[in-house]
Each structure stands twice: as C-alpha cells, then as structure tokens.
Design a protein around this motif. Sequence first.
Motif, short mmCIF file in Angstrom:
data_model
loop_
_atom_site.label_atom_id
_atom_site.label_comp_id
_atom_site.label_asym_id
_atom_site.label_seq_id
_atom_site.Cartn_x
_atom_site.Cartn_y
_atom_site.Cartn_z
N ASP A 432 0.81 -1.22 0.00
CA ASP A 432 0.00 0.00 0.00
C ASP A 432 0.85 1.27 0.00
OD1 ASP A 432 -2.41 -1.34 -0.04
OD2 ASP A 432 -2.64 -1.34 2.15
N VAL A 433 2.12 1.14 0.35
CA VAL A 433 2.97 2.34 0.44
C VAL A 433 4.22 2.27 -0.42
CG1 VAL A 433 2.14 2.83 2.77
CG2 VAL A 433 4.23 1.50 2.49
N LEU A 434 4.56 1.09 -0.92
CA LEU A 434 5.76 0.93 -1.75
C LEU A 434 5.39 0.78 -3.21
CD1 LEU A 434 7.82 -1.58 0.44
CD2 LEU A 434 8.02 0.90 0.37
N GLN A 435 6.32 1.07 -4.07
CA GLN A 435 6.11 0.94 -5.51
C GLN A 435 6.80 -0.32 -6.02
OE1 GLN A 435 7.80 4.67 -6.89
NE2 GLN A 435 5.78 5.55 -7.20
N GLY A 436 6.00 -1.28 -6.46
CA GLY A 436 6.56 -2.43 -7.15
C GLY A 436 7.30 -3.43 -6.29
N THR A 437 7.15 -3.38 -4.98
CA THR A 437 7.81 -4.34 -4.11
C THR A 437 7.01 -4.49 -2.83
OG1 THR A 437 9.88 -4.93 -2.98
CG2 THR A 437 9.28 -2.60 -3.02
N THR A 438 7.17 -5.62 -2.17
CA THR A 438 6.51 -5.87 -0.89
C THR A 438 7.53 -6.21 0.19
OG1 THR A 438 6.19 -8.19 -1.49
CG2 THR A 438 4.38 -6.66 -1.98
N MET A 439 8.75 -5.71 -0.01
CA MET A 439 9.81 -6.01 0.94
C MET A 439 10.59 -4.73 1.23
SD MET A 439 13.05 -8.64 0.45
CE MET A 439 11.92 -9.86 -0.24
N ALA A 440 10.92 -4.52 2.50
CA ALA A 440 11.66 -3.32 2.87
C ALA A 440 12.42 -3.56 4.17
CB ALA A 440 10.73 -2.13 3.04
N ARG A 441 13.54 -2.87 4.29
CA ARG A 441 14.22 -2.79 5.57
C ARG A 441 13.63 -1.62 6.34
NH1 ARG A 441 18.33 -0.13 7.60
NH2 ARG A 441 18.98 0.73 5.60
N ILE A 442 13.31 -1.84 7.61
CA ILE A 442 12.58 -0.84 8.39
C ILE A 442 13.40 -0.41 9.60
CG2 ILE A 442 10.48 -0.39 9.71
CD1 ILE A 442 9.01 -2.38 7.99
N THR A 443 13.40 0.91 9.83
CA THR A 443 14.00 1.45 11.05
C THR A 443 12.96 2.27 11.81
OG1 THR A 443 14.82 3.45 9.94
CG2 THR A 443 16.29 1.55 10.00
N ASP A 450 16.98 -0.72 14.31
CA ASP A 450 16.90 -1.34 12.99
C ASP A 450 16.01 -2.57 13.13
OD1 ASP A 450 17.17 -2.61 10.58
OD2 ASP A 450 19.34 -2.39 10.46
N ILE A 451 14.77 -2.46 12.69
CA ILE A 451 13.81 -3.55 12.85
C ILE A 451 14.13 -4.73 11.94
CG2 ILE A 451 11.35 -4.13 12.59
CD1 ILE A 451 10.74 -1.24 13.48
N GLN A 468 4.34 4.85 16.38
CA GLN A 468 5.62 4.40 15.82
C GLN A 468 5.84 5.18 14.54
OE1 GLN A 468 6.35 0.28 15.02
NE2 GLN A 468 6.91 -0.18 17.13
N LEU A 469 7.02 5.73 14.39
CA LEU A 469 7.39 6.44 13.17
C LEU A 469 8.50 5.64 12.51
CD1 LEU A 469 6.71 8.99 11.56
CD2 LEU A 469 8.54 10.17 12.81
N LEU A 470 8.21 5.16 11.30
CA LEU A 470 9.10 4.23 10.62
C LEU A 470 9.64 4.80 9.32
CD1 LEU A 470 6.80 1.05 10.91
CD2 LEU A 470 8.57 1.78 12.53
N LEU A 471 10.84 4.36 8.97
CA LEU A 471 11.39 4.60 7.64
C LEU A 471 11.52 3.26 6.94
CD1 LEU A 471 14.22 7.23 8.31
CD2 LEU A 471 11.92 7.64 7.41
N LEU A 472 10.93 3.17 5.75
CA LEU A 472 10.96 1.94 4.96
C LEU A 472 11.87 2.14 3.75
CD1 LEU A 472 8.31 1.65 6.67
CD2 LEU A 472 7.34 0.41 4.72
#
Length: 477
Positions: A432-443, A450-451, A468-472
């Motif tokens: 719902d928030v990424l373009q063309g992928t369903t995988m991300a490293r999250i902090t 580093d989640i 929670q404020l995250l960076l994907l």
Amino acid sequence: MPKQQDNHIYASSESVPEWAKKPILGFSTWSTQLLDNVAGYGGKNISPWFNEKNILDISNTMRQKLPRYEYINLDSGWSNTCDAYGRWMYRTDLFPNGLAKLSSQLAENGHRLGIYILPGIPAWAVDHDTLIKGTTHRIGEYTRQRKQGNVFKGMTYMPDVHDEVIQAYYDSMGDLFASWGVRYVKIDGCGPGSGDPIYPDLAPDCRETLRMMGQSFKRHDIWVELSWYLDPRYADEWATMANGARIYIDIESYSTRTMTSASRVLERFQYVARWPRAVLGPHSGFYIDLDAVLVGMTTPWNARCIDGLDSDLLRQSYIAFWALVSSVFCIGADPRLLPDKYIDMLHHPIILDIQQSGIVAVPLPFTDYWHYRQVWWKRLPLSALSSTSSSSVDHYVVCVGLFNTCYYPITMNNHSSLASWLKMEIDFKLSDVLQGTTMARITNVWTGEDIGVTIDKYTTWLEPGECQLLLLYPILD
C-alpha cells in the motif's frame, strides 16, 4: 527594490523562493501569553510577558539548543496603536529600541522576526482618519460603511472598495514591516473561517483584502500565515495569498496554568485529509498549520511540566504527526524552560528532516469505526534525509506513522486494566505504500532501532496515545 509579483503569490513552482520551499520552524509567544498563573508569563494581548530583553534571551537559547529553528514570532500585544499613516506600530514600552534593532540582533543568531496583525484597516486608523502614505487620500474615504474587517468586531474595518489606493495602503504597510526586518506576518481572524466546529465560518469573507495584503508582503519575502480554521473549500485561493493556513481551532486549552490537552492534539488529525494535497508543498510554497507544538515546558522552581499532556508517548505522537504532514512547526513553550529530553524530541534530526521535506502525508483507509487506528505515510527522496546514510535501490524512502489515538487521561497509568484494554494492534500492507515491491528494511525513527527486513505486512501493538514512526527502505523482490 522589492520583488514584483503578479496577483498569484508565485507564478510557477520555479519561482517559489528558497525560504518558502519548506515549512517554517520557530517559536511563537501566544501560548505562554495565556499563562497568567505561571510566574513570568501571561498578560494575553494587554500586558504580554514578552519584551525586547527576553526575546533576545530566547534567541540566544534557540541558537544554542535549537539551531534549526529560524523564526521568532510576536503574537497579539506587540502593537496597540498605529503610526501617522494608519499602519500597525510597535509598543515602545516593550521595544524601546524599536523592532528594526531587535530584528538585526535576532539576525545575528540566524533568526527572523515575526509579528501578528488582523485583516482590514485598524480601527485606530479609521477613528483618526489617517492619510494613506504616497497618496492624497485618507482612510475615512474608504471606510464609510464600517464593514467588519475580521472575526473580532470593532478591531478592524474592511475597505469599502479594493482599488489601487487601498493597494498602496497595504504596500506601504509591507514597506514599513520590511524596514523593521520582519520576515513573518500572522494574519488572524480571517474568513471564510475563524469559527469553531459548530459554527466554522464566523469571520467575514476577507479574501479580497487578503489578496492585497499577501501581494504587498510577498514583495518583501515575508512569510504570510492565515488564521484560524480556514475553510478548505477555498484552499486553492488561500495558496495564492499565503504560505500557511491554520486548519482548525486553537490548540491551547486557555487554562492559566497549563497549555493544552490530549484531546486538543489528537482531534485535529481528522482535519488534515480535508485539504487537497495538490496545493500543498514546496512546489507551491504553501503548507497546513496545525497550530503550535506545546511540548515540554517545565517550570524550574517546582520541576513541573505544564504542557497539559500526560505522557511522553503522547508528546512523541504530537511531534511525529506534525512532522509527517509537514505542518508549520512553531513551538509554544519558552525554549529556556525546556529540559534536555524535550529539546532532544523537538530537535531530533530525522524528525526535522521529515517535517522540512514539505510533503504532506496521507492516511491509509481507517480500519475501525472511531478511527482510533491510524496509519499515515509519505514518500521522500533520500536526499531529504540529511541525517541518515542508509541507501535504497529506488532512491526513495517511505515514512510511515502508526498511531493509537484512543487516549483518555485515565489511560496514562499503563498498569490499569483500561489502558491494557485500549492497547491496539495496528498494521499495514507494504504494497500500500511501496512501488513495485513488498519487501523493505525498516528502522524506527524515535528509538533508532533497525527492525530488519519485513515482507508483505508490518504489525505492532501501541499503547493509548502512542505512535511508531518508521522509515521503509524498499528492497526489490
């Protein structure tokens, strides 16, 4: 010479000046002017606590502890009269050396001076029938009808007509403010708007006057802020006359001892989505204003935090949401009375990068009837994050905020059964928030954790009022 502008504030995104390509960071006095029962503050607009000396003290503190904050704004009470040309004039009892001297001293610390006015023509100028500078006309010729000028009756009058003479009047006002070094003007009581949730449009329609005022001030690179509870149906017009617009009622609780409350913070989340994103951001130089950030002011004589909030979890949610939607961000606490832990919150480098991006977040569809579970997100270029060295294959990062807005004072006791019951599971799909992928490293922005790599869906549990404020950072599948 001042810059010439057409009737629109900026003709194109290319013409937006650098100072307008990010929402402001600063300090404003109004919230502390209400604190009549806190020693050294209060006075409202009649006998405000601020003056030349303590504003300079605040500037020195901001330079040392909040170096990314630029604006220092004097709210209602800095002026109680006009000059010979019917223009707002500073109080010499508060500023014996004048505002030009003050702004020059603030500039040495990298700060810009702001002031507060009302739309229309001041009643003092009307009562004294002052001359309009640069013309042979007098104010009385243009205010025979005594039309209400703003939401506060009897304070200003609307011009009977808006012609080149009235434009000359506002141009001379802009010239005067510029000669003092003013770089921010808050125009309060504007309409359509300036009401409350029951009667939202209490002010007269000021748009024609505001267009003239905005044009005059922008010629001098003065930030124009409109207040309050502006009608979002006219967002495209507000964007042509100002840099910011207050989108809801005052955040202050109007207590004389404390500053705000959890409900006054959380209830304004719902009003952001009413504003069209197309008119907001660096391309237009126009931003929403959720009102002041009233976190952390602590009186040293009793070590009491007087912000009116009950937990640091809620304070983090407050700051995080303002940053996510790139709201105008003026703290209302006296910076001299902020303990280090709140300085760290308010000057968190990544939080400020997110706010300074100027990009407004949008909500994902709500998953509960009361909208307690909220997920907001926005996509940022990696270049927006000056304080992180992480990389992404697509050169962008997604910032996601998850909020549990179900909060009542009784829930501040995390050991209570009610607090436990109101703890909520909140999740979102990465697609719902990424373009063309369903995988991300999250902090995690607040904790720095580093989640790790997450696939498909992210889920967490949040206490009442917590976020929670995250960076994907996207990873190609």
